[in-house]
Design a protein around this motif. Structure first.
Motif, PDB file in Angstrom:
ATOM      1  N   SER A  21      36.666  -0.237 -48.953  1.00  0.00           N
ATOM      2  CA  SER A  21      36.458   0.565 -47.741  1.00  0.00           C
ATOM      3  C   SER A  21      36.540   2.054 -48.049  1.00  0.00           C
ATOM      4  CB  SER A  21      37.487   0.185 -46.673  1.00  0.00           C
ATOM      5  OG  SER A  21      37.287  -1.143 -46.220  1.00  0.00           O
ATOM      6  N   HIS A  22      37.459   2.414 -48.934  1.00  0.00           N
ATOM      7  CA  HIS A  22      37.580   3.825 -49.327  1.00  0.00           C
ATOM      8  C   HIS A  22      36.296   4.285 -50.023  1.00  0.00           C
ATOM      9  CE1 HIS A  22      39.486   7.552 -50.638  1.00  0.00           C
ATOM     10  NE2 HIS A  22      39.022   7.304 -51.851  1.00  0.00           N
ATOM     11  N   HIS A  23      35.761   3.455 -50.887  1.00  0.00           N
ATOM     12  CA  HIS A  23      34.518   3.793 -51.586  1.00  0.00           C
ATOM     13  C   HIS A  23      33.358   3.919 -50.607  1.00  0.00           C
ATOM     14  CE1 HIS A  23      31.363   3.645 -54.707  1.00  0.00           C
ATOM     15  NE2 HIS A  23      30.724   2.869 -53.849  1.00  0.00           N
ATOM     16  N   LEU A  24      33.281   3.002 -49.653  1.00  0.00           N
ATOM     17  CA  LEU A  24      32.183   3.019 -48.690  1.00  0.00           C
ATOM     18  C   LEU A  24      32.293   4.184 -47.711  1.00  0.00           C
ATOM     19  CD1 LEU A  24      31.967  -0.798 -47.811  1.00  0.00           C
ATOM     20  CD2 LEU A  24      30.435   0.491 -49.327  1.00  0.00           C
ATOM     21  N   GLY A  25      33.506   4.670 -47.509  1.00  0.00           N
ATOM     22  CA  GLY A  25      33.723   5.751 -46.547  1.00  0.00           C
ATOM     23  C   GLY A  25      33.915   5.258 -45.132  1.00  0.00           C
ATOM     24  N   HIS A  26      34.089   3.963 -44.974  1.00  0.00           N
ATOM     25  CA  HIS A  26      34.322   3.368 -43.648  1.00  0.00           C
ATOM     26  C   HIS A  26      34.861   1.963 -43.838  1.00  0.00           C
ATOM     27  CE1 HIS A  26      30.732   0.877 -44.240  1.00  0.00           C
ATOM     28  NE2 HIS A  26      30.113   1.977 -44.635  1.00  0.00           N
ATOM     29  N   ASP A  27      35.403   1.399 -42.778  1.00  0.00           N
ATOM     30  CA  ASP A  27      35.907   0.033 -42.853  1.00  0.00           C
ATOM     31  C   ASP A  27      34.766  -0.938 -43.115  1.00  0.00           C
ATOM     32  OD1 ASP A  27      38.490   0.838 -42.366  1.00  0.00           O
ATOM     33  OD2 ASP A  27      38.378   0.467 -40.193  1.00  0.00           O
ATOM     34  N   MET A  28      35.042  -1.960 -43.896  1.00  0.00           N
ATOM     35  CA  MET A  28      34.036  -2.983 -44.140  1.00  0.00           C
ATOM     36  C   MET A  28      33.682  -3.691 -42.840  1.00  0.00           C
ATOM     37  SD  MET A  28      35.407  -4.727 -47.661  1.00  0.00           S
ATOM     38  CE  MET A  28      34.202  -6.051 -47.507  1.00  0.00           C
ATOM     39  N   ALA A  29      32.429  -4.109 -42.732  1.00  0.00           N
ATOM     40  CA  ALA A  29      31.998  -4.871 -41.567  1.00  0.00           C
ATOM     41  C   ALA A  29      32.796  -6.173 -41.492  1.00  0.00           C
ATOM     42  CB  ALA A  29      30.511  -5.171 -41.652  1.00  0.00           C
ATOM     43  N   PRO A  30      33.166  -6.624 -40.299  1.00  0.00           N
ATOM     44  CA  PRO A  30      34.001  -7.827 -40.161  1.00  0.00           C
ATOM     45  C   PRO A  30      33.427  -9.052 -40.864  1.00  0.00           C
ATOM     46  CG  PRO A  30      33.824  -6.681 -38.068  1.00  0.00           C
ATOM     47  CD  PRO A  30      32.874  -5.992 -39.008  1.00  0.00           C
ATOM     48  N   GLU A  31      32.071  -9.203 -40.839  1.00  0.00           N
ATOM     49  CA  GLU A  31      31.499 -10.400 -41.451  1.00  0.00           C
ATOM     50  C   GLU A  31      31.680 -10.409 -42.973  1.00  0.00           C
ATOM     51  OE1 GLU A  31      28.053  -7.497 -40.507  1.00  0.00           O
ATOM     52  OE2 GLU A  31      29.900  -8.238 -39.554  1.00  0.00           O
ATOM     53  N   TRP A  32      31.650  -9.226 -43.586  1.00  0.00           N
ATOM     54  CA  TRP A  32      31.848  -9.170 -45.028  1.00  0.00           C
ATOM     55  C   TRP A  32      33.325  -9.253 -45.385  1.00  0.00           C
ATOM     56  CZ3 TRP A  32      28.010 -10.926 -47.200  1.00  0.00           C
ATOM     57  CH2 TRP A  32      26.701 -10.534 -46.902  1.00  0.00           C
ATOM     58  N   ARG A  33      34.174  -8.729 -44.530  1.00  0.00           N
ATOM     59  CA  ARG A  33      35.617  -8.871 -44.760  1.00  0.00           C
ATOM     60  C   ARG A  33      36.010 -10.343 -44.721  1.00  0.00           C
ATOM     61  NH1 ARG A  33      40.266  -6.015 -44.834  1.00  0.00           N
ATOM     62  NH2 ARG A  33      39.101  -4.070 -44.598  1.00  0.00           N
ATOM     63  N   LYS A  34      35.488 -11.084 -43.749  1.00  0.00           N
ATOM     64  CA  LYS A  34      35.780 -12.517 -43.659  1.00  0.00           C
ATOM     65  C   LYS A  34      35.260 -13.262 -44.883  1.00  0.00           C
ATOM     66  CE  LYS A  34      35.749 -12.684 -38.595  1.00  0.00           C
ATOM     67  NZ  LYS A  34      35.026 -13.170 -37.385  1.00  0.00           N
ATOM     68  N   ALA A  74      41.006  -8.758 -62.157  1.00  0.00           N
ATOM     69  CA  ALA A  74      40.261  -9.501 -61.141  1.00  0.00           C
ATOM     70  C   ALA A  74      40.264  -8.789 -59.797  1.00  0.00           C
ATOM     71  CB  ALA A  74      40.851 -10.908 -60.982  1.00  0.00           C
ATOM     72  N   TYR A  75      41.347  -8.071 -59.493  1.00  0.00           N
ATOM     73  CA  TYR A  75      41.456  -7.422 -58.184  1.00  0.00           C
ATOM     74  C   TYR A  75      41.419  -5.899 -58.262  1.00  0.00           C
ATOM     75  CZ  TYR A  75      41.980 -11.933 -56.134  1.00  0.00           C
ATOM     76  OH  TYR A  75      41.716 -13.212 -55.717  1.00  0.00           O
ATOM     77  N   ALA A  76      40.946  -5.387 -59.385  1.00  0.00           N
ATOM     78  CA  ALA A  76      40.672  -3.953 -59.486  1.00  0.00           C
ATOM     79  C   ALA A  76      39.234  -3.711 -59.038  1.00  0.00           C
ATOM     80  CB  ALA A  76      40.871  -3.475 -60.918  1.00  0.00           C
ATOM     81  N   ASP A  77      38.979  -2.527 -58.510  1.00  0.00           N
ATOM     82  CA  ASP A  77      37.616  -2.194 -58.081  1.00  0.00           C
ATOM     83  C   ASP A  77      36.834  -1.668 -59.277  1.00  0.00           C
ATOM     84  OD1 ASP A  77      35.341  -1.749 -56.634  1.00  0.00           O
ATOM     85  OD2 ASP A  77      36.038   0.140 -55.754  1.00  0.00           O
ATOM     86  N   ALA A 104      31.496  -4.312 -60.052  1.00  0.00           N
ATOM     87  CA  ALA A 104      32.572  -3.698 -59.284  1.00  0.00           C
ATOM     88  C   ALA A 104      32.419  -4.072 -57.813  1.00  0.00           C
ATOM     89  CB  ALA A 104      32.535  -2.184 -59.440  1.00  0.00           C
ATOM     90  N   PRO A 105      33.461  -4.563 -57.151  1.00  0.00           N
ATOM     91  CA  PRO A 105      33.340  -4.989 -55.764  1.00  0.00           C
ATOM     92  C   PRO A 105      32.788  -3.918 -54.828  1.00  0.00           C
ATOM     93  CG  PRO A 105      35.368  -5.827 -56.698  1.00  0.00           C
ATOM     94  CD  PRO A 105      34.776  -4.912 -57.726  1.00  0.00           C
ATOM     95  N   SER A 106      33.104  -2.646 -55.068  1.00  0.00           N
ATOM     96  CA  SER A 106      32.581  -1.606 -54.182  1.00  0.00           C
ATOM     97  C   SER A 106      31.058  -1.563 -54.234  1.00  0.00           C
ATOM     98  CB  SER A 106      33.169  -0.246 -54.557  1.00  0.00           C
ATOM     99  OG  SER A 106      32.916   0.058 -55.914  1.00  0.00           O
ATOM    100  N   ILE A 107      30.471  -1.770 -55.425  1.00  0.00           N
ATOM    101  CA  ILE A 107      29.020  -1.802 -55.542  1.00  0.00           C
ATOM    102  C   ILE A 107      28.462  -3.069 -54.925  1.00  0.00           C
ATOM    103  CG2 ILE A 107      27.096  -1.852 -57.177  1.00  0.00           C
ATOM    104  CD1 ILE A 107      28.464   0.852 -56.901  1.00  0.00           C
ATOM    105  N   MET A 111      25.788  -2.868 -51.842  1.00  0.00           N
ATOM    106  CA  MET A 111      24.481  -3.508 -51.870  1.00  0.00           C
ATOM    107  C   MET A 111      24.305  -4.475 -50.704  1.00  0.00           C
ATOM    108  SD  MET A 111      23.918  -4.121 -55.975  1.00  0.00           S
ATOM    109  CE  MET A 111      22.246  -4.780 -55.751  1.00  0.00           C
ATOM    110  N   LEU A 112      25.342  -5.221 -50.392  1.00  0.00           N
ATOM    111  CA  LEU A 112      25.247  -6.157 -49.273  1.00  0.00           C
ATOM    112  C   LEU A 112      24.995  -5.413 -47.959  1.00  0.00           C
ATOM    113  CD1 LEU A 112      28.096  -8.669 -50.197  1.00  0.00           C
ATOM    114  CD2 LEU A 112      25.631  -9.016 -50.413  1.00  0.00           C
TER     115      LEU A 112
END
Length: 399
Positions: A21-34, A74-77, A104-107, A111-112
């Motif tokens: 979320s920090h990388h994106l500059g906003h909270d992740m969308a709920p569907e992707w968080r789930k 595994a849990y590093a960005d 990297a999960p942020s990428i 992309m998603l």
């Protein structure tokens, strides 16, 4: 033990999603968080991974021997290399070349988001890798709407096992992703998790009009950039770039040229000249500069040669065509405030003049970066453009 493991997964995932979320500059969308919470990343990594720090050579990290470091990775960005040298063992890890990885999960989530997915859409993923991306897509769209293709049989087998173990069953094909998968077409979205030097037209052809093709980009001069193309009714696709995302190159588009094996031969007799253009201004410059130059230079690539054991030369920049037919070398003598550099050129093309012209173009157009560049793909080829598709040139060679 199970409660402890679940707690580690939850804590690891929560921290990772906060970083994303920090990388994106906003909270992740709920569907992707789930989707992420239902798909813990470590479940998709093999027990043997390769890690590096600060650009150093890779070191093996075995889950059995160093579980804490493995779990932290595994849990590093950040990206995690899951295969080297196409699965071939190497005696010396200084020879290790990454050939498959978990991005990297942020990428991944960037992309998603760029895909703009909606329920019911059908997607083709090029490059299954560990299966993590396919799992997220399956959670969002349903297994029946996800097709993923992987060229490496061992990687595909591991991904299939990971997906099955976590309750996902997308269509997984072991094959050449550059051909797409026509049996499942048409798709609403096509995404690649490897970079390309040219967009396979099969991806455009297998995508619905109005659909999106999203792929990392990697030309021969620079690395990085996400290309988002929209397919039109006439079978073309056009779009712009998002900056800075480096992925491994698609295996079928690898460039296997070596300067002193394939390009610079003993019998060559180059011509000599001088230049005032600092070689570092074009080949060791900011990402944005090199990205723009790459779109003008098309089929040129470069390599630095420090301390070449040539009298009076401290550093040499080599430039060559991807077919190895022409080359240029620019020499720096090691003096401060150098005003002129010696240039050597061989072949039918004067490559350094092409580099100088590209650099002048970049200056004359107010130093454009990726956000001002775009690409149009047709059955006939690729057209790069600045600001608007009408202001374009053939990507392979600038007009």
């Amino acid at each position: 033990m199970t409660d402890s493991r679940n707690n580690l997964e939850q804590v690891g995932t929560a921290g990772l999603l906060q970083a994303v979320s920090h990388h994106l500059g906003h909270d992740m969308a709920p569907e992707w968080r789930k989707a992420a919470e239902a798909t813990p990343r470590h479940r998709f990594l093999p027990d043997r991974i390769w890690l590096s720090s600060d650009g150093d050579e890779f070191a093996l990290c075995d889950r059995g021997h160093d579980p804490e470091r493995w779990f932290a990775a595994a849990y590093a960005d950040g990206p995690v290399v899951t295969q080297i040298n196409d699965g071939q063992e190497v005696d010396d890890l200084s020879d290790a070349l990454p050939s498959s990885s978990a991005s990297a999960p942020s990428i991944v989530f960037q992309m998603l988001e760029l895909l703009g997915l909606e329920p019911g859409m059908r997607i083709l993923e090029i490059g299954t890798g560990t299966g993590f991306n396919a799992a997220l897509l399956s959670h969002r769209l349903g297994d029946v709407n996800v097709t993923t293709i992987e060229i490496d049989p061992d990687v595909a087998e591991l991904a299939r096992a990971n997906l099955t173990a976590n309750g996902y069953a997308p269509t997984l094909i072991c094959g050449d992703g550059s051909q797409g998968w026509d049996a499942g077409a048409p798709y609403d979205r096509v995404m690649a998790t490897c970079s390309v030097r040219e967009v396979p037209y099969s991806w455009i052809n297998q995508c619905r009009p109005g659909g999106v093709v999203l792929t990392p980009w990697c030309d021969d001069w620079s690395h990085g950039g996400l290309l988002r193309l929209t397919v039109t009714d006439d079978g073309t696709a056009t779009g712009r770039y998002s900056p800075d995302s480096a992925f491994m190159l698609m295996r079928t588009q690898r460039l296997d040229l070596r300067l002193f094996r394939d390009v610079v031969l003993d019998e060559h007799v180059p011509t000599e000249s001088t230049t005032t253009l600092d070689p570092w201004a074009v080949a060791d410059s900011a990402f944005e500069t090199q990205f723009a130059l790459g779109h003008r230079l098309g089929d040129l690539w470069y390599a630095w040669h420090h301390d070449p054991e040539v009298e009076g030369v401290a550093t040499r920049l080599w430039v060559a065509t991807t077919d190895g037919d022409s080359w240029a070398a620019v020499d720096w003598d090691g003096a401060e405030n150098t005003a002129h550099y010696t240039v050597w050129q061989h072949g039918p093309r004067r490559l350094w003049e092409e580099v100088e012209a590209a650099h002048r173009w970049w200056l004359d157009n107010d130093r454009p970066g990726p956000d001002r560049l775009g690409l149009t793909v047709t059955p006939e080829g690729h057209t790069a453009w600045l600001d608007h598709p009408a202001n374009g040139w053939p990507l392979g060679r600038p007009s």
